[in-house]
Every structure is written in structure tokens, then in C-alpha cells.
Write a protein that holds these residues in place. Structure first.
Motif, PDB file in Angstrom:
ATOM      1  N   LEU A   1      79.459  -9.742 121.033  1.00 49.73           N
ATOM      2  CA  LEU A   1      79.956  -8.959 122.178  1.00 49.73           C
ATOM      3  C   LEU A   1      78.903  -7.945 122.627  1.00 49.73           C
ATOM      4  O   LEU A   1      78.586  -6.997 121.902  1.00 49.73           O
ATOM      5  CB  LEU A   1      81.271  -8.258 121.796  1.00 49.73           C
ATOM      6  CG  LEU A   1      81.885  -7.270 122.785  1.00 49.73           C
ATOM      7  CD1 LEU A   1      81.995  -7.843 124.186  1.00 49.73           C
ATOM      8  CD2 LEU A   1      83.263  -6.835 122.311  1.00 49.73           C
ATOM      9  N   THR A   2      78.375  -8.179 123.831  1.00 51.50           N
ATOM     10  CA  THR A   2      77.348  -7.302 124.398  1.00 51.50           C
ATOM     11  C   THR A   2      77.896  -6.669 125.668  1.00 51.50           C
ATOM     12  O   THR A   2      78.672  -7.312 126.386  1.00 51.50           O
ATOM     13  CB  THR A   2      76.081  -8.129 124.733  1.00 51.50           C
ATOM     14  OG1 THR A   2      75.660  -8.789 123.541  1.00 51.50           O
ATOM     15  CG2 THR A   2      74.957  -7.269 125.255  1.00 51.50           C
ATOM     16  N   PHE A   3      77.531  -5.430 125.917  1.00 50.96           N
ATOM     17  CA  PHE A   3      77.969  -4.801 127.160  1.00 50.96           C
ATOM     18  C   PHE A   3      76.771  -4.177 127.864  1.00 50.96           C
ATOM     19  O   PHE A   3      75.803  -3.761 127.233  1.00 50.96           O
ATOM     20  CB  PHE A   3      79.082  -3.768 126.919  1.00 50.96           C
ATOM     21  CG  PHE A   3      78.660  -2.569 126.117  1.00 50.96           C
ATOM     22  CD1 PHE A   3      78.573  -2.641 124.735  1.00 50.96           C
ATOM     23  CD2 PHE A   3      78.365  -1.374 126.740  1.00 50.96           C
ATOM     24  CE1 PHE A   3      78.175  -1.533 123.988  1.00 50.96           C
ATOM     25  CE2 PHE A   3      77.974  -0.260 126.010  1.00 50.96           C
ATOM     26  CZ  PHE A   3      77.877  -0.339 124.627  1.00 50.96           C
ATOM     27  N   LEU A   4      76.848  -4.170 129.191  1.00 53.07           N
ATOM     28  CA  LEU A   4      75.778  -3.613 130.014  1.00 53.07           C
ATOM     29  C   LEU A   4      76.389  -2.510 130.875  1.00 53.07           C
ATOM     30  O   LEU A   4      77.133  -2.795 131.817  1.00 53.07           O
ATOM     31  CB  LEU A   4      75.181  -4.721 130.896  1.00 53.07           C
ATOM     32  CG  LEU A   4      74.061  -4.337 131.859  1.00 53.07           C
ATOM     33  CD1 LEU A   4      72.872  -3.722 131.128  1.00 53.07           C
ATOM     34  CD2 LEU A   4      73.594  -5.560 132.653  1.00 53.07           C
ATOM     35  N   PRO A   5      76.097  -1.240 130.542  1.00 55.76           N
ATOM     36  CA  PRO A   5      76.674  -0.143 131.345  1.00 55.76           C
ATOM     37  C   PRO A   5      76.048  -0.077 132.734  1.00 55.76           C
ATOM     38  O   PRO A   5      74.976  -0.642 132.962  1.00 55.76           O
ATOM     39  CB  PRO A   5      76.299   1.115 130.552  1.00 55.76           C
ATOM     40  CG  PRO A   5      75.816   0.656 129.224  1.00 55.76           C
ATOM     41  CD  PRO A   5      75.297  -0.739 129.419  1.00 55.76           C
ATOM     42  N   PHE A   6      76.734   0.621 133.625  1.00 60.72           N
ATOM     43  CA  PHE A   6      76.164   0.876 134.962  1.00 60.72           C
ATOM     44  C   PHE A   6      74.995   1.856 134.820  1.00 60.72           C
ATOM     45  O   PHE A   6      73.942   1.667 135.409  1.00 60.72           O
ATOM     46  CB  PHE A   6      77.250   1.477 135.867  1.00 60.72           C
ATOM     47  CG  PHE A   6      76.811   1.691 137.291  1.00 60.72           C
ATOM     48  CD1 PHE A   6      77.022   0.708 138.238  1.00 60.72           C
ATOM     49  CD2 PHE A   6      76.185   2.868 137.682  1.00 60.72           C
ATOM     50  CE1 PHE A   6      76.615   0.890 139.551  1.00 60.72           C
ATOM     51  CE2 PHE A   6      75.775   3.064 138.995  1.00 60.72           C
ATOM     52  CZ  PHE A   6      75.993   2.070 139.933  1.00 60.72           C
ATOM     53  N   GLY A   7      75.203   2.902 134.017  1.00 61.27           N
ATOM     54  CA  GLY A   7      74.195   3.956 133.862  1.00 61.27           C
ATOM     55  C   GLY A   7      74.594   5.179 134.663  1.00 61.27           C
ATOM     56  O   GLY A   7      75.359   5.086 135.621  1.00 61.27           O
ATOM     57  N   GLN A   8      74.081   6.332 134.204  1.00 65.28           N
ATOM     58  CA  GLN A   8      74.493   7.585 134.831  1.00 65.28           C
ATOM     59  C   GLN A   8      73.513   7.962 135.938  1.00 65.28           C
ATOM     60  O   GLN A   8      72.345   8.201 135.674  1.00 65.28           O
ATOM     61  CB  GLN A   8      74.556   8.690 133.761  1.00 65.28           C
ATOM     62  CG  GLN A   8      75.459   9.842 134.123  1.00 65.28           C
ATOM     63  CD  GLN A   8      76.913   9.411 134.350  1.00 65.28           C
ATOM     64  OE1 GLN A   8      77.438   8.601 133.609  1.00 65.28           O
ATOM     65  NE2 GLN A   8      77.546   9.959 135.364  1.00 65.28           N
ATOM     66  N   LEU A   9      73.985   7.964 137.176  1.00 69.19           N
ATOM     67  CA  LEU A   9      73.150   8.352 138.306  1.00 69.19           C
ATOM     68  C   LEU A   9      73.640   9.682 138.860  1.00 69.19           C
ATOM     69  O   LEU A   9      74.832   9.982 138.784  1.00 69.19           O
ATOM     70  CB  LEU A   9      73.208   7.306 139.424  1.00 69.19           C
ATOM     71  CG  LEU A   9      72.760   5.872 139.128  1.00 69.19           C
ATOM     72  CD1 LEU A   9      72.678   5.062 140.425  1.00 69.19           C
ATOM     73  CD2 LEU A   9      71.426   5.833 138.411  1.00 69.19           C
ATOM     74  N   SER A  10      72.708  10.431 139.413  1.00 67.76           N
ATOM     75  CA  SER A  10      73.112  11.654 140.120  1.00 67.76           C
ATOM     76  C   SER A  10      73.743  11.226 141.442  1.00 67.76           C
ATOM     77  O   SER A  10      73.596  10.077 141.885  1.00 67.76           O
ATOM     78  CB  SER A  10      71.892  12.537 140.382  1.00 67.76           C
ATOM     79  OG  SER A  10      71.049  11.888 141.316  1.00 67.76           O
ATOM     80  N   PHE A  11      74.389  12.161 142.086  1.00 65.03           N
ATOM     81  CA  PHE A  11      75.029  11.846 143.367  1.00 65.03           C
ATOM     82  C   PHE A  11      73.994  11.329 144.373  1.00 65.03           C
ATOM     83  O   PHE A  11      74.228  10.352 145.080  1.00 65.03           O
ATOM     84  CB  PHE A  11      75.737  13.097 143.918  1.00 65.03           C
ATOM     85  CG  PHE A  11      76.293  12.897 145.288  1.00 65.03           C
ATOM     86  CD1 PHE A  11      77.418  12.112 145.487  1.00 65.03           C
ATOM     87  CD2 PHE A  11      75.669  13.455 146.393  1.00 65.03           C
ATOM     88  CE1 PHE A  11      77.916  11.899 146.766  1.00 65.03           C
ATOM     89  CE2 PHE A  11      76.167  13.257 147.669  1.00 65.03           C
ATOM     90  CZ  PHE A  11      77.296  12.476 147.846  1.00 65.03           C
ATOM     91  N   LEU A  12      72.817  11.981 144.392  1.00 64.91           N
ATOM     92  CA  LEU A  12      71.782  11.574 145.349  1.00 64.91           C
ATOM     93  C   LEU A  12      71.253  10.172 145.043  1.00 64.91           C
ATOM     94  O   LEU A  12      71.028   9.367 145.948  1.00 64.91           O
ATOM     95  CB  LEU A  12      70.631  12.585 145.335  1.00 64.91           C
ATOM     96  CG  LEU A  12      70.917  13.902 146.040  1.00 64.91           C
ATOM     97  CD1 LEU A  12      69.730  14.864 145.893  1.00 64.91           C
ATOM     98  CD2 LEU A  12      71.230  13.688 147.529  1.00 64.91           C
TER      99      LEU A  12
END
Lengths: 63, 245
Positions: free
Chosen positions: B79-90
Motif C-alpha cells: 500500500l503506497t500513497f502519494l500526497p498532494f503536498g502542502q502549497l501556500s495560497f499563492l
């Protein structure tokens, strides 16, 4: 009170009955599940939104 | 390999919890699964015990021109997962302006994953957007499930919102004590095409599992929803068999 709109069930809801009809070569039966039909009618009375959207669906289906 | 897209008919219907729970259920049935977070909310990672402050994910990698594949994390060997990742609003606004909500390069990413033959399932956790905004990735999707909860909001949307083409509909968070929900579910069973013949019930264990940061099947294997997700996983396997993938 206005007459309730008719809820038109999708095809295949009486599949079990259709299978039996086919298996035993019975003539086509016009089957209505009265218990479910009563429940559906009662829910229209309870929730005006469902009356409005069922009537909208029927109007769209007739176009 | 089967590419399964999960999307809510609107936000907040429990799509990400189902994505995590279904990934766990398919793995428990012996399948190798990759589950991908395509939602800018970046919540999926927290169902798999990722530290909150870990910013990694495919969108975060794209911002720094790093390989997106390196952001995938293994929760179990299967079971592998790929997060979206944390982006700033900009950063997020820039990505949406450049690529739309769902960047078209995901078609290439999915074809790349498919070529590797590493997974039997890729589950995509799609953000709620109107059907037209995800149409461009439709050609690479094998199976579409839209999630809805039995309430007036979803009932209205069934009448005014265009649904994804060729999608199945799954009821989530069904309460056995709510007469409105029971009524809507009965009505949908009799009138809505492609409604799955089972529902996922409301279960407090789902909220608890998220607070414990793991999928429901791991947190409470004996819970009602865990067994319902196994049913969903088996249904998916049958569908994939029919697709001969």
C-alpha cells in the motif's frame, strides 16, 4: 392538497419477478410493489422538496 | 491495472476517508494499491500517519522541479500513497491558473504508472469540481465512483448538476435513525441509475480512525464500515474482472 406526482421507478427494479417470468415462460405480468409504492407516496407528503423535484423530473422526461 | 476515480458529488461527503479505507480493504484482499491525493486540501496523508508538518507531495515537488515519484510513501509493502503536498495560497493559485484544478499532465503520470505494472489498483481521490473540469482525464480512468450522502443537498445536485459520464454512485454516511435519510435512500434505490446496491453507513469509528491517523480497516477491523468497505473492494474486483484489466 394537489395530486402527488408519480415516482417513475428505473428499469430492472422488479428483476427477480422478470427472471421467474422468463424461467417459467409466464405471460408478462404488470407488477407493482404496493408496499414500496405506498412508502414512496408517503415520503412525498413528508418532504415538499421531493414533490417538487419528482414533478420536475417527470416534466423533463415528457419533453 | 485498474484506475479508479473517487469524487464527491460535493465537498465533505467523505471521499478521502473512503479512498483511504478502500485502499486498505483492497490491500487486505491481496491487491497492490497506490492511492493518490489530487485534492489541494492535502488530507489523505493524515489517514496514513504522515507528520502534519511534512510538506511532501506531487504538487509540492512540481513547485521545486523535483521528481513527483519521490513523494510517494509506503504505508505497507502493498500500500503506497502519494500526497498532494502542502502549497501556500499563492502557489496553489499559480498552479490552478497554469494547469486548472486537475493538471492535464496527470494523464502522462497515470500512463507512466500503468507502464510500470507495479500496482493492480490506482485510486484517485479527486477534489469536488464540476464534471466538465475533470473531463480531460476521463480517457485514462477505468472506473468512476461518485460519492453522495443522503441529504437534500445531494438530492438537489442529482437534478441540477451534470454527473460524470459512466459513473457509479455510492451512498456514504447513511444513518439508520434518520427518517429523511431512509426516505431518500429508498427513493434513490428506485430511481437513480447506477446506484451501487450497498451503502456505507454512518459510523463514529470513521471519525475516530482519522483522529488516530490510520485507515478505518486498521483502526477498527470489526466495525460496520470496515466490512462495508470490504464489500466495496470485492465489488471493485468484480468490475475490474469484467473490464479484463
Amino acid at each position: 392538497m394537489n395530486k402527488l406526482p408519480v415516482i417513475v421507478a428505473k428499469n430492472g427494479i422488479a428483476d427477480d419477478l422478470q427472471s421467474v417470468t422468463k424461467m417459467f415462460s409466464l405471460p408478462a405480468l404488470h407488477y407493482i410493489d404496493l408496499h414500496v409504492q405506498t412508502q414512496l407516496d408517503q415520503m412525498l407528503v413528508r418532504w415538499p422538496l421531493l414533490i417538487e423535484l419528482t414533478a420536475y423530473n417527470n416534466k423533463r422526461g415528457n419533453q | 491495472m485498474t484506475i479508479l476515480a473517487l469524487q464527491g458529488i460535493h465537498g465533505g461527503v467523505g471521499t478521502t476517508s473512503i479512498a483511504a479505507g478502500l485502499a486498505w480493504a483492497l490491500t487486505s484482499l491481496g491487491e497492490k494499491v497506490l492511492v493518490v491525493d489530487l485534492c489541494p486540501d492535502n488530507m489523505l496523508r493524515l489517514h496514513f500517519n504522515t507528520p502534519f508538518e511534512n510538506p511532501n507531495g506531487w504538487a509540492y515537488a512540481n513547485q521545486s522541479n523535483s521528481p513527483w515519484q519521490d513523494s510517494a510513501m509506503s504505508y505497507l509493502p502493498e500500500l503506497t500513497f502519494l500526497p498532494f503536498g502542502q502549497l501556500s495560497f499563492l502557489q496553489l493559485r499559480q498552479q490552478i491558473e497554469e494547469h486548472s484544478v486537475l493538471p492535464p499532465f496527470w494523464i502522462d503520470y497515470l500512463l507512466h504508472i500503468k507502464e510500470k505494472h507495479h500496482y493492480q489498483w490506482v485510486i484517485l481521490d479527486l477534489p469536488f469540481t464540476y464534471a466538465q473540469t475533470t473531463e480531460h482525464i476521463a480517457p485514462v480512468i477505468d472506473l468512476n465512483i461518485q460519492i453522495m450522502t443522503p441529504n437534500a443537498n445531494c438530492h438537489i445536485r442529482l437534478h441540477q448538476q451534470e454527473l460524470i459520464k459512466n459513473c457509479f454512485l455510492l451512498v456514504n454516511q447513511l444513518s439508520i435513525t434518520s427518517s429523511l435519510q431512509q426516505d431518500l435512500y429508498l427513493l434513490w434505490q428506485h430511481t437513480v441509475d447506477n446506484l451501487l446496491p450497498f451503502a456505507i453507513h454512518y459510523d463514529e469509528a470513521v471519525s475516530e480512525a482519522f483522529a488516530v491517523k490510520c485507515p478505518i480497516g486498521e483502526y477498527s477491523p470489526a466495525s460496520l464500515v470496515s466490512s462495508e468497505l470490504i464489500t466495496l473492494a470485492n465489488w471493485c474486483l468484480i468490475q475490474a474482472g469484467g473490464l479484463s484489466l
